[in-house]
Design an enzyme around this catalytic site. Sequence first.
Site, PDB file in Angstrom:
ATOM      1  N   CYS A 164      13.945   5.461  -7.644  1.00  0.00           N
ATOM      2  CA  CYS A 164      13.610   4.744  -8.159  1.00  0.00           C
ATOM      3  C   CYS A 164      15.081   4.283  -9.271  1.00  0.00           C
ATOM      4  CB  CYS A 164      12.463   4.741  -9.213  1.00  0.00           C
ATOM      5  SG  CYS A 164      11.060   3.959  -8.042  1.00  0.00           S
ATOM      6  N   PHE A 165      14.770   5.804 -10.177  1.00  0.00           N
ATOM      7  CA  PHE A 165      16.093   5.768 -10.815  1.00  0.00           C
ATOM      8  C   PHE A 165      17.385   5.507 -10.393  1.00  0.00           C
ATOM      9  CE2 PHE A 165      14.308  10.723 -12.977  1.00  0.00           C
ATOM     10  CZ  PHE A 165      13.384   9.170 -13.917  1.00  0.00           C
TER      11      PHE A 165
ATOM     12  N   THR B  68      17.721  -1.661  -3.232  1.00  0.00           N
ATOM     13  CA  THR B  68      18.902  -2.415  -3.886  1.00  0.00           C
ATOM     14  C   THR B  68      19.173  -3.343  -2.284  1.00  0.00           C
ATOM     15  OG1 THR B  68      18.816  -0.042  -4.961  1.00  0.00           O
ATOM     16  CG2 THR B  68      21.340  -1.239  -4.865  1.00  0.00           C
TER      17      THR B  68
ATOM     18  N   PHE C 132      19.328  14.320 -10.040  1.00  0.00           N
ATOM     19  CA  PHE C 132      17.837  13.672  -9.236  1.00  0.00           C
ATOM     20  C   PHE C 132      17.506  12.660  -8.397  1.00  0.00           C
ATOM     21  CE2 PHE C 132      20.263  10.523 -12.430  1.00  0.00           C
ATOM     22  CZ  PHE C 132      20.799   9.010 -12.109  1.00  0.00           C
ATOM     23  N   GLY C 133      16.353  12.525  -7.707  1.00  0.00           N
ATOM     24  CA  GLY C 133      16.080  11.535  -6.511  1.00  0.00           C
ATOM     25  C   GLY C 133      15.156  11.189  -6.861  1.00  0.00           C
TER      26      GLY C 133
ATOM     27  N   ARG D 269      17.002  25.424  -9.311  1.00  0.00           N
ATOM     28  CA  ARG D 269      15.808  25.029 -10.062  1.00  0.00           C
ATOM     29  C   ARG D 269      15.333  26.194 -11.685  1.00  0.00           C
ATOM     30  NH1 ARG D 269      14.058  19.450  -9.653  1.00  0.00           N
ATOM     31  NH2 ARG D 269      14.463  18.257  -7.488  1.00  0.00           N
TER      32      ARG D 269
ATOM     33  N   ARG E 192      13.037  10.075  -0.220  1.00  0.00           N
ATOM     34  CA  ARG E 192      14.262   8.999  -0.847  1.00  0.00           C
ATOM     35  C   ARG E 192      14.851   9.581  -1.841  1.00  0.00           C
ATOM     36  NH1 ARG E 192       9.658   4.635  -1.327  1.00  0.00           N
ATOM     37  NH2 ARG E 192       8.800   5.734  -2.926  1.00  0.00           N
TER      38      ARG E 192
ATOM     39  N   ALA F  10       1.086  -1.304  -0.061  1.00  0.00           N
ATOM     40  CA  ALA F  10      -0.327  -0.135   0.475  1.00  0.00           C
ATOM     41  C   ALA F  10       1.020   1.604   0.166  1.00  0.00           C
ATOM     42  CB  ALA F  10      -1.302  -0.011   1.110  1.00  0.00           C
TER      43      ALA F  10
HETATM   44  P1  NAD Z   1       6.449   1.966  -0.800  1.00  0.00           P
HETATM   45  O1  NAD Z   1       8.024   1.349  -0.431  1.00  0.00           O
HETATM   46  O2  NAD Z   1       6.318   3.174  -1.128  1.00  0.00           O
HETATM   47  O3  NAD Z   1       5.324   0.673  -1.002  1.00  0.00           O
HETATM   48  C1  NAD Z   1       5.827  -0.628  -1.149  1.00  0.00           C
HETATM   49  C2  NAD Z   1       4.873  -0.618   0.263  1.00  0.00           C
HETATM   50  O4  NAD Z   1       4.722  -2.944   0.079  1.00  0.00           O
HETATM   51  C3  NAD Z   1       5.300  -1.121   1.618  1.00  0.00           C
HETATM   52  O5  NAD Z   1       4.086  -0.263   2.482  1.00  0.00           O
HETATM   53  C4  NAD Z   1       5.188  -2.199   2.871  1.00  0.00           C
HETATM   54  O6  NAD Z   1       5.521  -2.105   3.335  1.00  0.00           O
HETATM   55  C5  NAD Z   1       4.676  -3.130   1.712  1.00  0.00           C
HETATM   56  N1  NAD Z   1       5.536  -4.544   1.596  1.00  0.00           N
HETATM   57  C6  NAD Z   1       6.140  -5.381   1.587  1.00  0.00           C
HETATM   58  N2  NAD Z   1       6.776  -6.553   1.855  1.00  0.00           N
HETATM   59  C7  NAD Z   1       5.027  -7.052   1.598  1.00  0.00           C
HETATM   60  C8  NAD Z   1       4.476  -8.058   1.942  1.00  0.00           C
HETATM   61  N3  NAD Z   1       4.852  -9.351   1.784  1.00  0.00           N
HETATM   62  N4  NAD Z   1       3.596  -8.243   2.438  1.00  0.00           N
HETATM   63  C9  NAD Z   1       2.784  -6.983   2.343  1.00  0.00           C
HETATM   64  N5  NAD Z   1       2.849  -5.534   2.410  1.00  0.00           N
HETATM   65  C10 NAD Z   1       4.349  -5.533   2.132  1.00  0.00           C
HETATM   66  O7  NAD Z   1       6.849   1.330  -2.976  1.00  0.00           O
HETATM   67  P2  NAD Z   1       6.675   2.059  -3.681  1.00  0.00           P
HETATM   68  O8  NAD Z   1       7.298   3.556  -3.986  1.00  0.00           O
HETATM   69  O9  NAD Z   1       5.238   1.934  -3.915  1.00  0.00           O
HETATM   70  O10 NAD Z   1       7.194   0.983  -4.832  1.00  0.00           O
HETATM   71  C11 NAD Z   1       7.414   0.161  -5.338  1.00  0.00           C
HETATM   72  C12 NAD Z   1       6.759  -0.932  -6.378  1.00  0.00           C
HETATM   73  O11 NAD Z   1       6.964  -0.135  -7.631  1.00  0.00           O
HETATM   74  C13 NAD Z   1       8.975  -0.672  -6.728  1.00  0.00           C
HETATM   75  O12 NAD Z   1       9.388  -2.129  -7.370  1.00  0.00           O
HETATM   76  C14 NAD Z   1       9.834   0.270  -7.232  1.00  0.00           C
HETATM   77  O13 NAD Z   1      10.415   0.331  -7.956  1.00  0.00           O
HETATM   78  C15 NAD Z   1       7.715   0.058  -8.525  1.00  0.00           C
HETATM   79  N6  NAD Z   1       7.386   2.013  -9.196  1.00  0.00           N
HETATM   80  C16 NAD Z   1       7.192   3.074  -7.854  1.00  0.00           C
HETATM   81  C17 NAD Z   1       7.002   4.303  -8.407  1.00  0.00           C
HETATM   82  C18 NAD Z   1       7.128   5.444  -7.823  1.00  0.00           C
HETATM   83  O14 NAD Z   1       6.840   6.493  -7.995  1.00  0.00           O
HETATM   84  N7  NAD Z   1       6.833   5.681  -5.571  1.00  0.00           N
HETATM   85  C19 NAD Z   1       6.675   4.479  -9.782  1.00  0.00           C
HETATM   86  C20 NAD Z   1       6.795   3.463 -10.630  1.00  0.00           C
HETATM   87  C21 NAD Z   1       7.454   1.761 -10.298  1.00  0.00           C
HETATM   88  C1  UGA Z   2      10.280   8.316 -12.266  1.00  0.00           C
HETATM   89  C2  UGA Z   2       9.745   8.502 -13.875  1.00  0.00           C
HETATM   90  O1  UGA Z   2       9.158   9.644 -14.480  1.00  0.00           O
HETATM   91  C3  UGA Z   2       8.383   7.585 -13.794  1.00  0.00           C
HETATM   92  O2  UGA Z   2       8.083   7.778 -15.474  1.00  0.00           O
HETATM   93  C4  UGA Z   2       9.123   6.446 -13.184  1.00  0.00           C
HETATM   94  O3  UGA Z   2       7.342   5.195 -13.049  1.00  0.00           O
HETATM   95  C5  UGA Z   2       9.264   7.118 -11.653  1.00  0.00           C
HETATM   96  O4  UGA Z   2      10.352   6.681 -11.628  1.00  0.00           O
HETATM   97  C6  UGA Z   2       9.715   4.800 -11.177  1.00  0.00           C
HETATM   98  O5  UGA Z   2       9.611   3.999 -11.317  1.00  0.00           O
HETATM   99  O6  UGA Z   2      10.063   5.055  -9.603  1.00  0.00           O
HETATM  100  P1  UGA Z   2       9.961  10.126 -10.162  1.00  0.00           P
HETATM  101  O7  UGA Z   2      11.132   9.849  -9.332  1.00  0.00           O
HETATM  102  O8  UGA Z   2       8.271  10.293  -9.383  1.00  0.00           O
HETATM  103  O9  UGA Z   2       9.112   9.446 -11.471  1.00  0.00           O
HETATM  104  O10 UGA Z   2       9.923  11.224 -10.350  1.00  0.00           O
HETATM  105  P2  UGA Z   2      10.231  12.630 -11.541  1.00  0.00           P
HETATM  106  O11 UGA Z   2       9.514  13.055 -12.352  1.00  0.00           O
HETATM  107  O12 UGA Z   2      11.017  11.377 -12.513  1.00  0.00           O
HETATM  108  O13 UGA Z   2      12.079  12.955 -11.219  1.00  0.00           O
HETATM  109  C7  UGA Z   2      12.746  12.407 -10.874  1.00  0.00           C
HETATM  110  C8  UGA Z   2      13.965  13.292 -10.233  1.00  0.00           C
HETATM  111  O14 UGA Z   2      14.522  13.431 -11.542  1.00  0.00           O
HETATM  112  C9  UGA Z   2      13.493  14.499  -9.611  1.00  0.00           C
HETATM  113  O15 UGA Z   2      14.541  14.181  -8.091  1.00  0.00           O
HETATM  114  C10 UGA Z   2      13.330  15.614 -10.561  1.00  0.00           C
HETATM  115  O16 UGA Z   2      13.380  16.759  -9.809  1.00  0.00           O
HETATM  116  C11 UGA Z   2      15.256  15.137 -11.671  1.00  0.00           C
HETATM  117  N1  UGA Z   2      14.418  15.872 -12.801  1.00  0.00           N
HETATM  118  C12 UGA Z   2      13.242  15.610 -13.623  1.00  0.00           C
HETATM  119  C13 UGA Z   2      15.110  16.823 -13.539  1.00  0.00           C
HETATM  120  O17 UGA Z   2      16.140  16.907 -12.438  1.00  0.00           O
HETATM  121  N2  UGA Z   2      14.929  17.655 -14.608  1.00  0.00           N
HETATM  122  C14 UGA Z   2      14.118  17.332 -14.782  1.00  0.00           C
HETATM  123  O18 UGA Z   2      14.551  17.545 -16.534  1.00  0.00           O
HETATM  124  C15 UGA Z   2      13.569  16.194 -14.702  1.00  0.00           C
END
Ligand code: NAD
Ligand code: UGA
Length: 470
Positions: A284-285, A101, A280-281, A446, A354, A17
């Site tokens: 995921c990246f 990671t 970038f922060g 920025r 993060r 969630a």
């Molecule tokens: P998150 O840490 O916000 O959420 C993950 C949740 O999973 C946590 O609340 C954790 O307690 C729960 N969890 C872990 N193990 C569990 C289990 N066995 N049973 C039930 N719950 C469990 O993570 P997130 O940002 O939602 O990312 C999830 C995945 O999606 C990652 O692989 C990430 O790379 C990918 N992703 C993230 C984003 C993003 O913008 N954050 C975008 C696209 C893809």
């Molecule tokens: C990124 C991707 O954009 C999503 O498509 C992907 O699903 C996601 O990662 C993921 O897998 O978690 P997110 O990290 O939420 O999404 O945000 P972004 O908009 O991509 O920004 C990432 C970082 O890059 C931020 O720190 C942002 O400030 C920076 N950024 C972005 C720049 O410095 N310059 C830009 O032109 C764009």
Amino acid sequence: MKTQKITQIFNICCIGAGYVGGPTMAVLADYNPELRITVVDISKEKIDLWNSEDLNDLPIYEPGLKEIVLKNRNINLFFSSNIPSSIEKADMVFISVNTPTKKKGFGAGFASDLKYVESSARQVAKFSKGHTIVVEKSTLPVKTAQTIKSILEAYKVKGDGEKKSFDILSNPEFLAEGTAINDLKKPDRVLIGGENEDAINLLKKIYLNWVDENKILTTDLWSSELSKLISNAFLAQRISSINSISALCEVTQANVHNVSKAIGMDHRIGSEFLNPGPGFGGSCFKKDISNLIYICNHYGLHEVASYWEKVIVINNWQQKRISRVIVEKLFGNLSEKKIAILGFAFKSNTNDTRESPAISICRDLLEEGCYLSIYDPKVNTKQIKSELNNEQYKKDIFWENCSNLEDALFNADAMVVLTDWCEFNNLDLKKIFEIMRYPSWIFDTRNIIDPYLAESFGFNIWKLGNGFYN
Ligand code: NAD
Ligand code: UGA
């Protein structure tokens, strides 16, 4: 009771969630009123927050999320800690858990830690009944579906004797934080990878309620898993490319924003993701590129690995060089100086910190002996404390989290803009100059502050990537 062959999806369970599971399922529920969707998590605290009466207490901040949760929660969208029963009832289970990671052991610092994915697969294997479609929503190393399959297959044989069967699909999520709801409502594409056409079509049918068919791409499992990693790698690569050029612009009296505009107007390059910044922060990246590097090395593709490694090298370098510029401009000495940090989240419109560049920049500045006053509209003190992650800096004698901009800037020697929050666009620079200490510095990473205006009030200003303000 579920039958062996599923012809329609009625019940969905989403494991995890978090930033993906919560918003994704909320939008799915909104467009599919006939589905019953339950989002589960091992963190009871998180589930309680998703169920909180005051929608300001939801565990994540995302524009538009509150409204969708309010509309669907406890109607066809549920948040529950009862993982066994939610899996048991589900025809389709999304795995949306974190894939950080690895911190130790083989591949530490690069490989994905798949312990949460594996435990999710074991939960599904144990509690599911009849036929279940398992959907990988998390970002995973290519071939993870094979691991999940092996776990599920093992339970089919060794389990409680009842017949179970599974299909596995890959359906990576491309939402970005801060724009998650819009991204989910209007995706560029929906990617579904799988081996069984019936299972693919059942998932496709759910998306077809709001996504154009020509935007739904179906592939094999491995291409789908890999495409998600590569998509993030390409996006991050563009940011590192423009950030590397920001440094070149500073020494050649060019302006990176002019360069970015000029190159972005070439339709083959495109204008998006060419904004320079403090690096970038986000969760995921870095994690996904590290994983890509690990996979390449695993397959002996060391040149490919080292190519992608440079994207991270430049990102770390960009953060470090900003800290260095601040120290140098402030006469090489930060002790007894107060520095106001504007923005701690990794980007605007999210409370997520993060891998935020603010973390390493704040740590560097603290090391130099200054006092930090941090202001971010959505990040709380507990979060900042845990990110600074050093016993010494956890003490608030070295920093404070201010509830408003004025407190943060009062008597400060410098303000450092790190997050592109909208409210930093129209700062009252005249008033700010009056409350800061002289000489007053602005460090704008920025491109938010008008340098002419700032100078007209008496500020010294440094702008990232701008050779005129260096
Ligand atoms: P998150 O840490 O916000 O959420 C993950 C949740 O999973 C946590 O609340 C954790 O307690 C729960 N969890 C872990 N193990 C569990 C289990 N066995 N049973 C039930 N719950 C469990 O993570 P997130 O940002 O939602 O990312 C999830 C995945 O999606 C990652 O692989 C990430 O790379 C990918 N992703 C993230 C984003 C993003 O913008 N954050 C975008 C696209 C893809
Ligand atoms: C990124 C991707 O954009 C999503 O498509 C992907 O699903 C996601 O990662 C993921 O897998 O978690 P997110 O990290 O939420 O999404 O945000 P972004 O908009 O991509 O920004 C990432 C970082 O890059 C931020 O720190 C942002 O400030 C920076 N950024 C972005 C720049 O410095 N310059 C830009 O032109 C764009």
